[in-house]
Design an enzyme around this catalytic site. Sequence first.
Site, PDB file in Angstrom:
ATOM      1  N   SER A 141       1.093  -1.269   0.069  1.00  0.00           N
ATOM      2  CA  SER A 141       0.043   0.021  -0.024  1.00  0.00           C
ATOM      3  C   SER A 141       0.921   1.384  -0.090  1.00  0.00           C
ATOM      4  O   SER A 141       2.004   1.138   0.198  1.00  0.00           O
ATOM      5  CB  SER A 141      -0.904   0.052   1.292  1.00  0.00           C
ATOM      6  OG  SER A 141      -1.558   1.275   1.438  1.00  0.00           O
ATOM      7  N   TYR A 154      -1.259  -0.812  10.534  1.00  0.00           N
ATOM      8  CA  TYR A 154      -1.492  -0.841   9.013  1.00  0.00           C
ATOM      9  C   TYR A 154      -0.137  -0.347   8.498  1.00  0.00           C
ATOM     10  O   TYR A 154       0.089  -1.159   7.517  1.00  0.00           O
ATOM     11  CB  TYR A 154      -2.759  -0.019   8.470  1.00  0.00           C
ATOM     12  CG  TYR A 154      -3.260  -0.495   6.946  1.00  0.00           C
ATOM     13  CD1 TYR A 154      -3.761  -1.827   6.731  1.00  0.00           C
ATOM     14  CD2 TYR A 154      -2.636   0.406   6.000  1.00  0.00           C
ATOM     15  CE1 TYR A 154      -4.164  -2.031   5.553  1.00  0.00           C
ATOM     16  CE2 TYR A 154      -3.008  -0.006   4.780  1.00  0.00           C
ATOM     17  CZ  TYR A 154      -3.857  -1.194   4.591  1.00  0.00           C
ATOM     18  OH  TYR A 154      -3.981  -1.516   3.252  1.00  0.00           O
TER      19      TYR A 154
HETATM   20  N1  LIG Z   1      -8.811  -0.832  -1.128  1.00  0.00           N
HETATM   21  C1  LIG Z   1      -7.862   0.111  -0.678  1.00  0.00           C
HETATM   22  O1  LIG Z   1      -7.848   1.153  -0.639  1.00  0.00           O
HETATM   23  C2  LIG Z   1      -6.276  -0.424  -0.536  1.00  0.00           C
HETATM   24  C3  LIG Z   1      -5.244   0.195  -0.642  1.00  0.00           C
HETATM   25  C4  LIG Z   1      -4.164  -0.135  -0.466  1.00  0.00           C
HETATM   26  C5  LIG Z   1      -3.892  -1.614  -0.115  1.00  0.00           C
HETATM   27  N2  LIG Z   1      -4.783  -2.219  -0.175  1.00  0.00           N
HETATM   28  C6  LIG Z   1      -4.672  -3.791   0.164  1.00  0.00           C
HETATM   29  O2  LIG Z   1      -5.259  -4.558  -0.647  1.00  0.00           O
HETATM   30  C7  LIG Z   1      -5.434  -5.874  -0.331  1.00  0.00           C
HETATM   31  C8  LIG Z   1      -6.743  -6.391  -0.903  1.00  0.00           C
HETATM   32  O3  LIG Z   1      -7.907  -5.647  -0.044  1.00  0.00           O
HETATM   33  P1  LIG Z   1      -9.009  -4.962  -0.812  1.00  0.00           P
HETATM   34  O4  LIG Z   1      -8.912  -3.678  -0.905  1.00  0.00           O
HETATM   35  O5  LIG Z   1      -9.276  -5.734  -1.884  1.00  0.00           O
HETATM   36  O6  LIG Z   1      -9.909  -5.455   0.417  1.00  0.00           O
HETATM   37  P2  LIG Z   1     -11.279  -6.352   0.543  1.00  0.00           P
HETATM   38  O7  LIG Z   1     -11.739  -6.321   1.882  1.00  0.00           O
HETATM   39  O8  LIG Z   1     -12.235  -6.035  -0.410  1.00  0.00           O
HETATM   40  O9  LIG Z   1     -10.615  -7.948   0.170  1.00  0.00           O
HETATM   41  C9  LIG Z   1      -9.675  -8.288   1.105  1.00  0.00           C
HETATM   42  C10 LIG Z   1     -10.132 -10.186   1.100  1.00  0.00           C
HETATM   43  O10 LIG Z   1      -9.100 -10.428   2.207  1.00  0.00           O
HETATM   44  C11 LIG Z   1     -10.008 -11.510   2.875  1.00  0.00           C
HETATM   45  N3  LIG Z   1      -9.362 -11.824   4.130  1.00  0.00           N
HETATM   46  C12 LIG Z   1      -9.357 -11.089   5.152  1.00  0.00           C
HETATM   47  N4  LIG Z   1      -8.815 -11.825   6.197  1.00  0.00           N
HETATM   48  C13 LIG Z   1      -8.427 -12.846   5.737  1.00  0.00           C
HETATM   49  C14 LIG Z   1      -7.517 -14.069   6.230  1.00  0.00           C
HETATM   50  N5  LIG Z   1      -7.264 -13.988   7.325  1.00  0.00           N
HETATM   51  N6  LIG Z   1      -7.255 -14.862   5.471  1.00  0.00           N
HETATM   52  C15 LIG Z   1      -7.666 -15.085   4.033  1.00  0.00           C
HETATM   53  N7  LIG Z   1      -8.158 -13.923   3.617  1.00  0.00           N
HETATM   54  C16 LIG Z   1      -8.646 -12.918   4.399  1.00  0.00           C
HETATM   55  C17 LIG Z   1     -11.309 -10.717   2.921  1.00  0.00           C
HETATM   56  O11 LIG Z   1     -12.337 -11.918   3.200  1.00  0.00           O
HETATM   57  C18 LIG Z   1     -11.532 -10.539   1.447  1.00  0.00           C
HETATM   58  O12 LIG Z   1     -12.031 -11.228   0.575  1.00  0.00           O
HETATM   59  C19 LIG Z   1      -5.048  -5.858   1.162  1.00  0.00           C
HETATM   60  O13 LIG Z   1      -3.646  -6.335   1.129  1.00  0.00           O
HETATM   61  C20 LIG Z   1      -5.093  -4.192   1.462  1.00  0.00           C
HETATM   62  O14 LIG Z   1      -4.309  -4.081   2.482  1.00  0.00           O
HETATM   63  C21 LIG Z   1      -6.308  -1.878  -0.204  1.00  0.00           C
END
Ligand SMILES: NC(=O)c1ccc[n+]([C@@H]2O[C@H](COP(=O)([O-])OP(=O)(O)OC[C@H]3O[C@@H](n4cnc5c(N)ncnc54)[C@H](O)[C@@H]3O)[C@@H](O)[C@H]2O)c1
Length: 287
Positions: A141, A154
Site C-alpha cells: 500500500s 496498518y
Molecule cells: N482498497 C484499498 O484502498 C487498498 C489500498 C492499499 C492497499 N490495499 C490492500 O489490498 C489488499 C486487498 O484488499 P481489498 O482492498 O481488496 O479489500 P477487501 O476487503 O475487498 O478484500 C480483502 C479480502 O481478504 C480476505 N481476508 C481477510 N482476512 C483474511 C484471512 N485471515 N485469510 C484469508 N483471507 C482474508 C477478505 O475476506 C476479503 O475477501 C489488502 O492487502 C489491502 O491491505 C487496499
Amino acid sequence: MRDFEGKTAVITGAGSGFGREFARTCAALNMKLVLADIQPDALAATAAEFPDHDVFTQRTDVAKAADMEHLAQSAYDRFGRVNLLFNNAGVGAGGLVWENTAADWEWVLGVNLWSVIHGVRLFTPRMLAGGEECHIVNTASVAGLLSAPMMGIYNVSKHAVVTLSETLYHDLQLMQARIGVTVLCPAFVPTGIADSERNRPAGLRNAAEPTPSQQMAQASSQKAVSSGRLTAAEVAEKTFDCIRDGQFYCFTHPKILKSVELRLADITGARNPTDPFTYKPDAAPAV
Ligand SMILES: NC(=O)c1ccc[n+]([C@@H]2O[C@H](COP(=O)([O-])OP(=O)(O)OC[C@H]3O[C@@H](n4cnc5c(N)ncnc54)[C@H](O)[C@@H]3O)[C@@H](O)[C@H]2O)c1
C-alpha cells in the site's frame, strides 16, 4: 512474465476487491486458478464467475502457517505447478497507535504480514524447484511508503511487506532465479477493506468498545475508501502491466510519490517527519 496461458495462479483474498479482480484477469488469460479466502461465501461467489475454468478453492486463514502450508501443497497436488502468486489478503485497523490492543496487532500483522511471510517461504522454494518462469505479487500500500497518523498497525504491516518484497527481489537476483517480484502500492480504492472487521476471528475481537480515535479512524477510512476514484479493476490492470514489464514497484496513484519524496528527504536530511498530508491537507484526519 508475459506468457500466462495454461499456467497456474494462486490468489489470497480472492473473495473481494483486488483479489476478485486478479481472478477475473487470470481467468481472461486462460490461467488455472487457486483461490483462497477466509470468507467461504465470498470465495464461492468469485469461483462461480468462472464455470468454464479449472478453479480450485480453499478456505484459508492466511495468518495461519498450517492453512498456508495446506494451500501450497493443495495447489501443487492439483495443478503440479504455480507460476503466479498474489499475496493479497489484507485487513485494516486504525486509531492512535498506543490505543491499539494486542489483539489488534496480532490480527492485522497476522493477515497483512505473516501471510506474505508464509507465502514467500512456502511458494518460493517450490517455484525454484519447478524451474519455470514465475512471478510473485505482494499487495502492500502507499501506507508501506508513508507513515500517516491514526494508521499505525496498518503502516507497520505494509512497510514490512515493502522491505520483505525488496529483500526477496535482491535474494532472487543474487541467485539468478527466474522469479519476478512486484510490490503493489495503491492508495484508497473502493473495496471491502474499510469493513475488514467482518472477518476478524472471534478469538481476536476486542472486549471494549472502540475508542473515540478508533471510531474517527474508521469513519475517515470509510470515507477515503468509498471516495477513491480508481476502481479495483483498474488496479488489477495496472498490476498486470507491472507483471508483464517486470516492474517491481507498482504505483497506481503516482501523485502520492511527492509525499514519499518528502519523507525520504526528511530521512536523508535528518529532519523531523513532515506532515504526510502536506500535499493533501483535505485527506488529513480531523481531530
Ligand atoms: N482498497 C484499498 O484502498 C487498498 C489500498 C492499499 C492497499 N490495499 C490492500 O489490498 C489488499 C486487498 O484488499 P481489498 O482492498 O481488496 O479489500 P477487501 O476487503 O475487498 O478484500 C480483502 C479480502 O481478504 C480476505 N481476508 C481477510 N482476512 C483474511 C484471512 N485471515 N485469510 C484469508 N483471507 C482474508 C477478505 O475476506 C476479503 O475477501 C489488502 O492487502 C489491502 O491491505 C487496499
